[in-house]
Write a protein that holds these residues in place. Sequence first.
Motif, PDB file in Angstrom:
ATOM      1  N   ALA A 230       5.709  -4.953  71.647  1.00 57.09           N
ATOM      2  CA  ALA A 230       6.207  -3.943  70.718  1.00 57.09           C
ATOM      3  C   ALA A 230       5.192  -3.683  69.611  1.00 57.09           C
ATOM      4  CB  ALA A 230       7.543  -4.391  70.122  1.00 57.09           C
ATOM      5  N   ARG A 231       4.552  -4.726  69.145  1.00 54.98           N
ATOM      6  CA  ARG A 231       3.522  -4.582  68.096  1.00 54.98           C
ATOM      7  C   ARG A 231       2.318  -3.812  68.641  1.00 54.98           C
ATOM      8  NH1 ARG A 231       0.912  -6.483  63.545  1.00 54.98           N
ATOM      9  NH2 ARG A 231      -1.170  -7.356  63.880  1.00 54.98           N
ATOM     10  N   VAL A 232       1.885  -4.150  69.858  1.00 49.72           N
ATOM     11  CA  VAL A 232       0.741  -3.474  70.464  1.00 49.72           C
ATOM     12  C   VAL A 232       1.065  -2.013  70.755  1.00 49.72           C
ATOM     13  CG1 VAL A 232      -0.695  -3.383  72.537  1.00 49.72           C
ATOM     14  CG2 VAL A 232      -0.271  -5.585  71.413  1.00 49.72           C
ATOM     15  N   GLN A 233       2.247  -1.753  71.290  1.00 50.45           N
ATOM     16  CA  GLN A 233       2.628  -0.383  71.613  1.00 50.45           C
ATOM     17  C   GLN A 233       2.747   0.478  70.363  1.00 50.45           C
ATOM     18  OE1 GLN A 233       6.171  -0.854  73.948  1.00 50.45           O
ATOM     19  NE2 GLN A 233       5.079  -1.692  75.714  1.00 50.45           N
ATOM     20  N   ALA A 234       3.228  -0.118  69.271  1.00 52.42           N
ATOM     21  CA  ALA A 234       3.303   0.629  68.017  1.00 52.42           C
ATOM     22  C   ALA A 234       1.903   1.006  67.535  1.00 52.42           C
ATOM     23  CB  ALA A 234       4.026  -0.202  66.956  1.00 52.42           C
ATOM     24  N   ALA A 235       0.940   0.077  67.705  1.00 57.68           N
ATOM     25  CA  ALA A 235      -0.442   0.366  67.320  1.00 57.68           C
ATOM     26  C   ALA A 235      -1.018   1.493  68.163  1.00 57.68           C
ATOM     27  CB  ALA A 235      -1.293  -0.892  67.467  1.00 57.68           C
ATOM     28  N   ARG A 236      -0.767   1.466  69.459  1.00 57.43           N
ATOM     29  CA  ARG A 236      -1.275   2.518  70.342  1.00 57.43           C
ATOM     30  C   ARG A 236      -0.670   3.869  69.990  1.00 57.43           C
ATOM     31  NH1 ARG A 236      -0.636  -1.075  75.805  1.00 57.43           N
ATOM     32  NH2 ARG A 236      -2.634  -2.196  75.685  1.00 57.43           N
TER      33      ARG A 236
END
Length: 268
Positions: A230-236
């Motif tokens: 979720a953290r990585v997808q938010a960054a993307r």
Amino acid sequence: MRRKQWQGWGPGEQAEQHYLVEPRALAGGGDLRHVSEFLRACGWRDKSKPGGPLVLDSPDRTIRIGYNPHVLPGGWTIHGKATHSQGEWTVTLGRQTPVEIVAGLTDTLTRPLSAHAPNVWAPLQEQRWNTTRDAKQFAAVSPDGTAWMQFYEDQSGHAMWWSGAHDQQGNGWTATFTASTPMHLVQAFSTALASPEPVMRPRGRVPHGSQIRTTSVSVLPSQLSAWQQARVQAARAATWARNWTANRPRTTARPHATTNHARTRTRR
């Protein structure tokens, strides 16, 4: 130590023991991927060599972030090159600096600059840190005395920021910021440092100390993976939105059409 159990477990998975640790400044280093995977998702270039230290460059190549545990004292180094609007700057953080606090600074490097003037001390004062001030130094200490933040100037006029945390046995970490470090980054660090939110560590990775408080939680591997993704997808998603806004073609407004076309007239 308190104990808590997460609900909604699915079949076929074995829960793992983790701990919520507070104060966060004494929680130990943690998983480097909390920092590195977020930066990669934001388009930072991984310059690490196999088996070597972690090295990441910003998309414009003006900032380099490194983590090297193989040297003494080891830890994080964040270096910004001089630009037309900003002087060269460097931040160093010890190996035991919690990744959540490191990320408070490094995540900010991926976001647009806020229009609000930064205030390093505001997040600390909001959490009731004790502040002192004299002609050469401004300092803030956490209510439990485990963490601090200082800005001071030595007799030669050299100024710098200094921060860190330690327990009663002297275990902990320190961080230094050159005086030229952008103030909004120092504020981002102080915000993460002062946050009252606990951080999670797996069993066997919780430092020992009388000032550390823990809450035992049982967590599924799929839950941990989902939180990380979720953290990585938010960054993307945020990076894609910024790039789309910056690169979308500008449309040229059409000139108003001439009014020579025939109009229907009402006969009298």
